[in-house]
Structure formats: C-alpha cells, structure tokens
Scaffold this motif. Structure first.
Motif, short mmCIF file in Angstrom:
data_model
loop_
_atom_site.label_atom_id
_atom_site.label_comp_id
_atom_site.label_asym_id
_atom_site.label_seq_id
_atom_site.Cartn_x
_atom_site.Cartn_y
_atom_site.Cartn_z
N TRP A 51 1.60 -11.42 -55.42
CA TRP A 51 1.30 -12.43 -54.41
C TRP A 51 2.56 -13.21 -54.02
CZ3 TRP A 51 1.53 -17.70 -53.70
CH2 TRP A 51 1.89 -18.48 -54.80
N LEU A 86 -5.71 -11.81 -53.27
CA LEU A 86 -5.22 -10.45 -53.04
C LEU A 86 -6.33 -9.55 -52.48
CD1 LEU A 86 -2.99 -10.03 -56.22
CD2 LEU A 86 -2.22 -10.30 -53.86
N LEU A 118 0.01 -3.96 -51.12
CA LEU A 118 -0.84 -4.67 -52.08
C LEU A 118 -1.91 -3.76 -52.66
CD1 LEU A 118 -1.39 -8.07 -50.23
CD2 LEU A 118 0.18 -7.60 -52.12
#
Length: 308
Positions: free
Chosen positions: A39, A141, A273
């Motif tokens: 993050w 996330l 991600l």
C-alpha cells in the motif's frame, strides 16, 4: 456442551465473514508482512502521478483564467507527493491530494480525462483507511483491486451497448482526429482506405466512418471482448496471474495508440496489487524514474516525445 445461552457449542462451525469482506477477498488476500509495503508503494506512486500530471497539464491552463488556481493545485499536489514518502504523513497527504483533485475535477469539468475520476477514487480510498493497521489495509487493497475489475467491465459494456466498435467507427473517427491513432492503425487497413478516413473532418455530415478492412474490424471488436473477458480472470486465484499478464498486454496495446501514460501508469500500479508479493515496491524505482523524465518534459528541459 452448552454455551451460556443454553445453545450447543464446541462443534459449531465458525461464523462466516460478512458479505462485504468476502466480496473484497474475491480479488485476493494479502499477507500482513507484504501488505504494508504494497500500500505504501502504491500510495507513493499515486501521489507522484497526480503531482506530475498537474505540471504537465499546466501548459493548457496557462492561457485560461483558472491558471492561478491550477498553479496552486500543482504546488499543493507536489507537497503531497513529497510528504507521501514519510509513512506517518502518507494518509494525510492522500487526504489533502483528494481535496485538491476534487477541486481540479470540478474546475476542469467537462474537460476531465476519465482517469482523473479514477485518480480521485484511488486517493479517496488511500485517505479513508489507516495503512498502519492490517485489517484496514486489507479493505483498502481489496477496494483498489476492484477498481480495474469494474472499470474494465463497464468500459466493455459501454462499447457493446453503444455499438461504435462493431464496424470500427470509433477507431476510424480517432484516426481522422489524432495522428497517434493514425500511425498505429494504418498498419491494419489498405492505404486508400486509410487515406480516406484520415481526410475526414469533424463536421456535420462527415463520413462514413465505417471501415471494410477485416483486420481493422477484428481489432475493433476484440477491444470490448477483451474488456469483458479479463475481469473474471482477475477474480479467481487459479486464473489471476494469467489475468494480470493478459490485462497488462491489453494495456500496452491501448498505450500504443492512446499514449496516455498517466492512465497507463495508474492502471499498472493497480494491476500489480493483484500479485501476492509486493511487486509494485520493486518496480517503484523504475516508475519514479519515468515520472521524473515526464516532469522534465513538462518543464521543457527535455524534448516532448511519445506522450501528449
């Protein structure tokens, strides 16, 4: 064995997580030791992106009455980008950048690029959750990973509903108006047809924008089919890695014509991600170097090349 309410316990299955948590987990789960760096790397990239683009777009605002406002926004977003490299200041910096981006989008309307709204959503999410806590990082996330899933699906659905990709009408219009699309798509159609489309002017009665070249029409239809097919691949663990790489390949194809590097880098940051490891942290130095190059281009230190 009875619990204090008189109900039988011990062998009861554990409570299922709330539906919201299960939906967020469809895009993957994060290891606590890895999620902190993931993050932070994304937040730093995001803050740098909006700051550099604010200076890149300043050449347009220089002739507009809102120039002082956008100059101030550029200074504020630059301060936020610097503050983002200090973990304790990352979340407040994202909050200030969210406010600045909201002012930008309102003042620039209706000339906003689509990715400006995506930037605002990402900044708002980063500002809304405490990255120092794993439980909040997991929600953050998961929410960030849902953005490209929903964005791709909605873009494909729009293309399907409007129908301007069935015969290549949208790309033909793009060829007539933008040289960067023209350079790419001239490889997919006969020279005489490319010359005809390139000569079309944006005026009432112009056209027709339909193209007969089979390869050109095929690529036009593949665009919305890909945007509808890629999101499901990102939602299942067995196909997620394939989905990420396929989406990255599709993103490269988009950039070859659109040359919208700010959108491309934001999508790249979101797609990274999905990997279980903190790949975005390892790639971040290279992306920072690219953004510094783009910043020097916006200041006129280096010649403008590739992107506009």
């Amino acid at each position: 064995m009875l619990n204090r309410d008189g109900a039988r316990g011990g062998d009861d299955p554990p409570d299922r997580p709330p539906l919201s948590e299960r939906v967020l987990a469809w895009t993957g789960r994060d290891d606590p030791a890895c999620s902190a760096s993931k993050w932070l790397a994304f937040a730093r990239l995001l803050l740098l992106l909006v700051a550099v683009e604010s200076w890149e777009s300043l050449h347009y605002w220089r002739t507009q009455p809102a120039y002082p406002l956008h100059l101030a926004l550029g200074l504020l977003l630059s301060a936020c980008a610097v503050a983002g490299w200090f973990p304790r200041l990352t979340r407040p910096a994202a909050g200030a950048a969210t406010a600045a981006m909201l002012v930008h989008n309102v003042s620039a309307f209706p000339l906003n690029a689509n990715h400006h709204h995506l930037q605002l959503l990402c900044l708002g999410l980063v500002a809304s959750f405490d990255g120092a806590r794993h439980a909040e990082r997991a929600v953050l996330l998961g929410g960030l990973r849902w953005l490209p899933v929903l964005g791709l699906a909605w873009a494909g659905l729009q293309k399907l509903l409007y129908g301007y990709y069935f015969r290549g009408e949208f790309f033909a219009y793009a060829i007539s108006q933008h040289a960067r699309f023209s350079d790419l798509f001239r490889l997919l159609m006969p020279a005489d047809e490319w010359t005809r489309v390139r000569a079309l002017e944006f005026a009432e009665g112009a056209g027709p924008y339909r193209v007969e070249a089979p390869l050109f029409v095929a690529v036009s239809n593949i665009s919305y089919l890909a945007e509808l097919a890629l999101p499901p691949l990102l939602l299942f663990r067995r196909t997620r890695v394939l989905g990420v790489w396929a989406t990255l390949g599709y993103l490269v194809a988009i950039e070859a014509g659109a040359r919208e590097l700010f959108f491309g880098l934001l999508m790249l940051g979101l797609l990274l991600l999905f990997f279980e490891r903190d790949v975005n942290r390892r790639v971040l130095p290279w992306l920072v170097a690219l953004l510094l190059w783009m910043l020097l281009v916006s200041f006129g230190v280096l010649p403008r090349w590739y992107f506009t």
